[in-house]
Design an enzyme around this catalytic site. Structure first.
Site, PDB file in Angstrom:
ATOM      1  N   SER A   1       0.845  -1.199   0.000  1.00  0.00           N
ATOM      2  CA  SER A   1       0.000   0.000   0.000  1.00  0.00           C
ATOM      3  C   SER A   1       0.883   1.253   0.000  1.00  0.00           C
ATOM      4  O   SER A   1       1.742   1.386  -0.858  1.00  0.00           O
ATOM      5  CB  SER A   1      -0.964  -0.048   1.190  1.00  0.00           C
ATOM      6  OG  SER A   1      -2.041   0.832   1.006  1.00  0.00           O
TER       7      SER A   1
ATOM      8  N   ASP B   1      -5.867  -3.436  -2.872  1.00  0.00           N
ATOM      9  CA  ASP B   1      -4.802  -3.181  -1.897  1.00  0.00           C
ATOM     10  C   ASP B   1      -4.140  -4.460  -1.379  1.00  0.00           C
ATOM     11  O   ASP B   1      -4.805  -5.393  -0.949  1.00  0.00           O
ATOM     12  CB  ASP B   1      -5.410  -2.415  -0.722  1.00  0.00           C
ATOM     13  CG  ASP B   1      -4.378  -1.742   0.150  1.00  0.00           C
ATOM     14  OD1 ASP B   1      -3.521  -2.442   0.694  1.00  0.00           O
ATOM     15  OD2 ASP B   1      -4.429  -0.510   0.288  1.00  0.00           O
TER      16      ASP B   1
END
Length: 316
Positions: free
Chosen positions: A48, A175
């Site tokens: 991320s 993600d």
């Protein structure tokens, strides 16, 4: 033989400013002038926001450049928009356009195949519900070699509800924090796959600060929707923290003792009120930077020496 140093960077939205500041302070206070902290690591992994930082370091950016970009980008990326929960029911909370714009400053024009050191970036392939590990392995071209760094950063950062999934070719990605918000164990296994001995590995694992999400145990009945998702019993927070602790435990079991240095300070209640994944105001910014300075100050001379030693080795 000098140890091979691996940098692992966790996810956490704007709280990733803590990691960027920590690295910038290491760079400014403990390296020769004009040095880049990324050059002190033989491999880098990140998820991320940690993935975006990892890719930027591997792309030759200094930690100070990354920090400057994050400070500028935060308020635009996480701008408060009208609609709240109603907006999130039909679409992501934030537009990806400001994130793309500012990430371009750090990553534009380069592919994974153009990096000079190994990089590992987790994401999730939504169409198949499979983990996706984007890899840069110098000297070993693979199916990811032509993927743009910007696309990898947007894929690993596509946090559900906050940003839309990111499309690369025919794949749709979300993600990497869904599977490996702390990629320490993946980085160790990846390094071993290069032929690197676990006895030669050391890890600097930098988190994004955390609030311990444990719950009271006196009441174990009537845990419905409100109990699981409301107040201090948020299922996602508990699952995420447990996943990260598991990753840390696995990494420490794979390596000799004391080879994983984790930098991830717990927050006081007042600090926790100031910090959130998508909160980029002045209070959050100053708190995260102060925590980074405190983390630097807590390191002893031996830890700094081990951190900043570098074998200069590459994948064979």
């Amino acid at each position: 033989m000098p140890r091979r140093q691996i940098l692992c960077l966790s996810g956490g939205g704007y709280a990733g400013l803590f990691a960027a500041k920590f690295l910038a302070l290491l760079e400014a206070q403990h390296l020769p002038p004009n040095s880049r902290i990324g050059d002190r690591f033989d491999a880098i992994a990140g998820t991320s926001i940690g993935g975006l930082i990892a890719l930027s370091l591997a792309n030759g950016k200094s930690a100070q450049q990354i920090l400057t970009t994050m400070l500028k980008a935060g308020p635009a990326v996480f701008r408060r928009r009208m609609g709240g929960l109603a907006r999130m029911a039909w679409g992501p909370k934030h537009s990806v356009a400001p994130l793309r714009l500012h990430a371009e400053e750090l990553l534009i024009g380069k592919t994974l195949g153009g990096l000079s050191k190994p990089v590992l970036i987790p994401a999730v392939t939504l169409s198949t519900a499979q983990p996706k590990l984007f890899r840069a392995i110098p000297g070993r071209p693979n199916s990811d070699s032509r993927v743009a760094l910007l696309d990898v950063a947007l894929a690993t950062s596509a946090a559900p509800l906050y940003f839309p999934p990111h499309k690369i070719g025919e794949g749709l990605f979300a993600d990497g924090g869904l599977i490996a918000n702390r990629p320490d164990h993946l980085a160790v296994l990846e390094a071993i796959s290069y032929g690197w001995s676990p006895d030669d590995l050391s890890i600097l694992s930098i988190g994004t600060t955390y609030t311990p999400p444990g719950v009271l145990t006196h009441s174990s009945k009537r845990w419905g929707l409100i109990k699981w998702f409301g107040g201090d019993r948020k299922l996602l927070a508990i699952a995420m923290r447990a996943q990260m602790e598991l990753a840390h435990e696995m990494a420490t079991r794979l390596l000799p003792p004391n080879r994983v240095l984790r930098i991830d300070p717990p927050l006081s209640p007042a600090q926790a009120d100031a910090i959130a994944l998508d909160l980029a105001d002045e209070k959050a910014t100053s708190t995260l930077q102060a925590l980074a300075q405190a983390a630097i100050d807590s390191l002893d001379g031996g830890q700094l020496k081990r951190l900043l030693s570098h074998s200069g080795s590459s994948v064979q």
